[in-house]
Design a protein around this motif. Structure first.
Motif, PDB file in Angstrom:
ATOM      1  N   PRO A 116       0.997 -61.232 -28.286  1.00 35.29           N
ATOM      2  CA  PRO A 116       1.203 -60.530 -29.555  1.00 35.29           C
ATOM      3  C   PRO A 116       1.129 -59.036 -29.312  1.00 35.29           C
ATOM      4  CG  PRO A 116      -1.049 -61.310 -29.417  1.00 35.29           C
ATOM      5  CD  PRO A 116      -0.362 -61.781 -28.165  1.00 35.29           C
ATOM      6  N   CYS A 117       1.881 -58.274 -30.078  1.00 28.49           N
ATOM      7  CA  CYS A 117       1.916 -56.838 -29.819  1.00 28.49           C
ATOM      8  C   CYS A 117       2.176 -56.064 -31.106  1.00 28.49           C
ATOM      9  CB  CYS A 117       3.002 -56.528 -28.791  1.00 28.49           C
ATOM     10  SG  CYS A 117       3.026 -54.803 -28.269  1.00 28.49           S
ATOM     11  N   ALA A 118       1.365 -55.032 -31.328  1.00 26.45           N
ATOM     12  CA  ALA A 118       1.613 -54.104 -32.426  1.00 26.45           C
ATOM     13  C   ALA A 118       2.750 -53.171 -32.032  1.00 26.45           C
ATOM     14  CB  ALA A 118       0.353 -53.305 -32.736  1.00 26.45           C
ATOM     15  N   LEU A 119       3.501 -52.711 -33.008  1.00 29.98           N
ATOM     16  CA  LEU A 119       4.655 -51.860 -32.711  1.00 29.98           C
ATOM     17  C   LEU A 119       4.250 -50.574 -32.006  1.00 29.98           C
ATOM     18  CD1 LEU A 119       6.797 -52.250 -35.953  1.00 29.98           C
ATOM     19  CD2 LEU A 119       6.921 -53.531 -33.812  1.00 29.98           C
ATOM     20  N   THR A 120       3.055 -50.089 -32.283  1.00 34.93           N
ATOM     21  CA  THR A 120       2.609 -48.841 -31.660  1.00 34.93           C
ATOM     22  C   THR A 120       2.378 -48.993 -30.165  1.00 34.93           C
ATOM     23  OG1 THR A 120       0.350 -49.440 -32.301  1.00 34.93           O
ATOM     24  CG2 THR A 120       1.560 -47.948 -33.767  1.00 34.93           C
ATOM     25  N   ASP A 121       2.145 -50.229 -29.699  1.00 41.59           N
ATOM     26  CA  ASP A 121       1.875 -50.469 -28.276  1.00 41.59           C
ATOM     27  C   ASP A 121       3.037 -51.161 -27.574  1.00 41.59           C
ATOM     28  OD1 ASP A 121      -0.704 -49.438 -28.592  1.00 41.59           O
ATOM     29  OD2 ASP A 121      -1.486 -51.386 -29.222  1.00 41.59           O
ATOM     30  N   LEU A 122       4.175 -51.230 -28.235  1.00 50.74           N
ATOM     31  CA  LEU A 122       5.267 -52.076 -27.768  1.00 50.74           C
ATOM     32  C   LEU A 122       5.747 -51.707 -26.364  1.00 50.74           C
ATOM     33  CD1 LEU A 122       6.765 -54.468 -28.971  1.00 50.74           C
ATOM     34  CD2 LEU A 122       8.485 -52.886 -29.844  1.00 50.74           C
ATOM     35  N   ILE A 138       5.070 -54.212 -23.147  1.00 47.56           N
ATOM     36  CA  ILE A 138       6.214 -54.860 -22.506  1.00 47.56           C
ATOM     37  C   ILE A 138       6.331 -54.422 -21.055  1.00 47.56           C
ATOM     38  CG2 ILE A 138       8.740 -54.968 -22.470  1.00 47.56           C
ATOM     39  CD1 ILE A 138       8.693 -55.015 -25.501  1.00 47.56           C
ATOM     40  N   GLY A 139       6.156 -53.132 -20.796  1.00 52.16           N
ATOM     41  CA  GLY A 139       6.228 -52.639 -19.420  1.00 52.16           C
ATOM     42  C   GLY A 139       5.179 -53.274 -18.530  1.00 52.16           C
ATOM     43  N   ASP A 140       3.933 -53.326 -19.022  1.00 53.75           N
ATOM     44  CA  ASP A 140       2.858 -53.943 -18.241  1.00 53.75           C
ATOM     45  C   ASP A 140       3.112 -55.433 -18.047  1.00 53.75           C
ATOM     46  OD1 ASP A 140       1.663 -51.483 -18.184  1.00 53.75           O
ATOM     47  OD2 ASP A 140       0.139 -51.942 -19.706  1.00 53.75           O
ATOM     48  N   ALA A 142       4.429 -60.069 -14.603  1.00 59.85           N
ATOM     49  CA  ALA A 142       5.208 -61.301 -14.468  1.00 59.85           C
ATOM     50  C   ALA A 142       6.017 -61.348 -13.182  1.00 59.85           C
ATOM     51  CB  ALA A 142       6.137 -61.466 -15.666  1.00 59.85           C
ATOM     52  N   GLY A 143       6.125 -60.215 -12.482  1.00 55.01           N
ATOM     53  CA  GLY A 143       6.813 -60.216 -11.197  1.00 55.01           C
ATOM     54  C   GLY A 143       8.211 -59.645 -11.197  1.00 55.01           C
ATOM     55  N   TYR A 144       8.635 -59.017 -12.301  1.00 56.79           N
ATOM     56  CA  TYR A 144       9.953 -58.388 -12.309  1.00 56.79           C
ATOM     57  C   TYR A 144       9.920 -57.153 -11.408  1.00 56.79           C
ATOM     58  CZ  TYR A 144      11.268 -61.460 -16.133  1.00 56.79           C
ATOM     59  OH  TYR A 144      11.558 -62.574 -16.888  1.00 56.79           O
ATOM     60  N   PRO A 145      10.940 -56.959 -10.574  1.00 53.02           N
ATOM     61  CA  PRO A 145      10.911 -55.872  -9.586  1.00 53.02           C
ATOM     62  C   PRO A 145      10.843 -54.500 -10.237  1.00 53.02           C
ATOM     63  CG  PRO A 145      13.100 -56.874  -9.708  1.00 53.02           C
ATOM     64  CD  PRO A 145      12.189 -57.748 -10.494  1.00 53.02           C
ATOM     65  N   ARG A 200      14.195 -52.816 -14.175  1.00 54.27           N
ATOM     66  CA  ARG A 200      13.140 -53.360 -15.031  1.00 54.27           C
ATOM     67  C   ARG A 200      12.967 -52.510 -16.280  1.00 54.27           C
ATOM     68  NH1 ARG A 200       7.472 -53.953 -12.287  1.00 54.27           N
ATOM     69  NH2 ARG A 200       7.110 -51.834 -13.073  1.00 54.27           N
ATOM     70  N   ASP A 201      13.125 -51.201 -16.136  1.00 52.50           N
ATOM     71  CA  ASP A 201      13.010 -50.317 -17.293  1.00 52.50           C
ATOM     72  C   ASP A 201      14.085 -50.639 -18.333  1.00 52.50           C
ATOM     73  OD1 ASP A 201      10.897 -49.071 -16.052  1.00 52.50           O
ATOM     74  OD2 ASP A 201      12.101 -47.398 -15.280  1.00 52.50           O
ATOM     75  N   VAL A 202      15.304 -50.937 -17.868  1.00 55.40           N
ATOM     76  CA  VAL A 202      16.392 -51.282 -18.789  1.00 55.40           C
ATOM     77  C   VAL A 202      16.054 -52.560 -19.549  1.00 55.40           C
ATOM     78  CG1 VAL A 202      18.803 -52.014 -18.937  1.00 55.40           C
ATOM     79  CG2 VAL A 202      18.165 -50.111 -17.446  1.00 55.40           C
ATOM     80  N   LEU A 203      15.512 -53.547 -18.848  1.00 53.41           N
ATOM     81  CA  LEU A 203      15.115 -54.798 -19.498  1.00 53.41           C
ATOM     82  C   LEU A 203      14.037 -54.538 -20.545  1.00 53.41           C
ATOM     83  CD1 LEU A 203      15.088 -57.866 -19.800  1.00 53.41           C
ATOM     84  CD2 LEU A 203      13.549 -57.981 -17.820  1.00 53.41           C
ATOM     85  N   GLY A 204      13.053 -53.723 -20.195  1.00 55.51           N
ATOM     86  CA  GLY A 204      11.987 -53.406 -21.141  1.00 55.51           C
ATOM     87  C   GLY A 204      12.502 -52.672 -22.363  1.00 55.51           C
ATOM     88  N   GLU A 205      13.449 -51.750 -22.155  1.00 53.90           N
ATOM     89  CA  GLU A 205      14.013 -51.006 -23.283  1.00 53.90           C
ATOM     90  C   GLU A 205      14.765 -51.927 -24.233  1.00 53.90           C
ATOM     91  OE1 GLU A 205      16.412 -48.086 -21.407  1.00 53.90           O
ATOM     92  OE2 GLU A 205      14.707 -46.935 -20.615  1.00 53.90           O
TER      93      GLU A 205
END
Length: 355
Positions: free
Chosen positions: A51-57, A61-63, A68-71, A76-81
């Protein structure tokens, strides 16, 4: 008029608030910057669920992707965005303060039955592999494969759940991978806290569609099973799901539930659905609406949980009241404690566990 609307602009997702719309699909397609997901070795990737609050999104997600092992790197930044952008759009539409984020590698025939989820609404986007399939509910009985639609990788589907549409017009399922092979990378978003903004917050705050749960507890020999046997035979319990967390010394009558070697055994007696659970109660409650579906529709309208004679009911109550997913499906209706009227006082004196 179709209950599904599709467009190549993200604004189409807001139409899920319309009463007659049960599925809104943004035909976005997957951006080329995520083509690397097709060659990613998913065997070394762990599932994400938090679960995640929008302020910590962005940070969460990055952490999460890193753990989870994404390179590491720009990919990875594009996926997170992309995940964060979809989460913000979803939260704005639903008027919620938090979202439940899941990014899962699907390797089996998970959710292979057409169903509707017990949530207000759910956003689903396949990021790699074959997309989610959907069908109009009144077409499923015909079983015609031509009636099944399939989203593409990168398309974003916003499905109205049973808490907003008790009689859903659209059902969906995961592609049966056993028939075609391969894996899927699936992003799922669920609403959690209801905010005070626009969107669907007013609808969510007025919901009265949560499934009531009664917890039946009591010490060994106090009459739990006798009480339960009487309850399940009443007409009001004809569509009750009875979960026996574990068999105690006094089990249900053999003609109601028989104990077998399966992790979950189901007996249909007099219209009542009973199951014996030895695994995780939390997972059982989360999966129950689709696991016990008939033709894509949840069959039960209430739940009774019988604890063992030595069980402390507090962890069960805590699970029901604090789990973010369960609180969008169920509500704690009552706690029933049975007491041996003749021997109860003596039992409390002799057995510390009975207190």
């Amino acid at each position: 008029m179709s209950a599904a609307v599709c467009a190549n602009a993200p604004e189409v997702l807001t139409r899920i608030a319309e009463p007659d719309v049960h599925l809104a699909i943004w035909e976005a397609g997957r951006p080329s910057r995520l083509d690397w997901l097709d060659t990613l070795d998913l065997a070394g990737i762990s599932d994400l669920s938090f679960p995640c609050a929008l302020t910590d999104l962005d940070r969460e997600i990055g952490d999460g992707l890193a753990e989870a092992g994404y390179p590491d790197g720009a990919e990875r930044d594009v996926l997170g965005e992309l995940m964060a952008d979809l989460a913000r759009r979803f939260a704005a539409i639903m008027g919620c303060a938090e979202v439940k984020v899941r990014l899962e590698v699907i390797r089996t025939d998970a959710c292979r039955k057409f169903h509707a989820d017990y949530v207000p609404a759910r956003l689903i986007a396949t990021l790699a592999g074959p997309g989610t399939q959907w069908i109009e509910a009144d077409r499923i009985i015909e079983g015609n494969p031509e009636e099944i639609h399939q989203m593409r990788a990168g398309d974003v589907g916003l499905f109205k759940g049973r808490l907003l549409a008790p009689e859903p017009a659209i059902l969906h399922r995961s592609v049966p991978l056993s028939a075609i092979g391969g894996t899927r990378l699936l992003l799922v978003l669920d609403p959690l806290g209801v905010g005070g903004g626009d969107g669907m917050s007013g609808v969510l705050s007025s919901l009265d569609g949560l499934i009531p749960v009664a917890v039946l507890t009591g010490f060994l020999g106090s009459g739990k099973t006798t009480t339960l046997n009487a309850l399940v035979r009443s007409p009001e319990m004809a569509r009750a799901l009875v979960i026996i967390n574990e068999f105690g010394e006094v089990g249900l009558d053999h003609d109601l539930v028989t104990q077998g070697h399966e992790e979950m055994q189901v007996e249909m007696i007099g219209g009542c659905l009973c199951c014996t659970i030895r695994g995780d109660l939390l997972a059982t409650l989360r999966d129950a609406p689709w696991r016990f579906a008939r033709e894509g529709r949840c069959w039960f309208d209430r739940v009774v949980i019988e604890t063992t004679g030595l069980a402390d009911p507090a962890p069960i109550l805590h699970t029901l009241m604090r789990d973010h997913t369960l609180e969008t499906i169920y509500r704690l209706d009552s706690v029933i404690a049975t007491v041996d009227a003749v021997n109860g006082a003596a039992t409390l004196e002799r057995q510390e566990e009975a207190v």
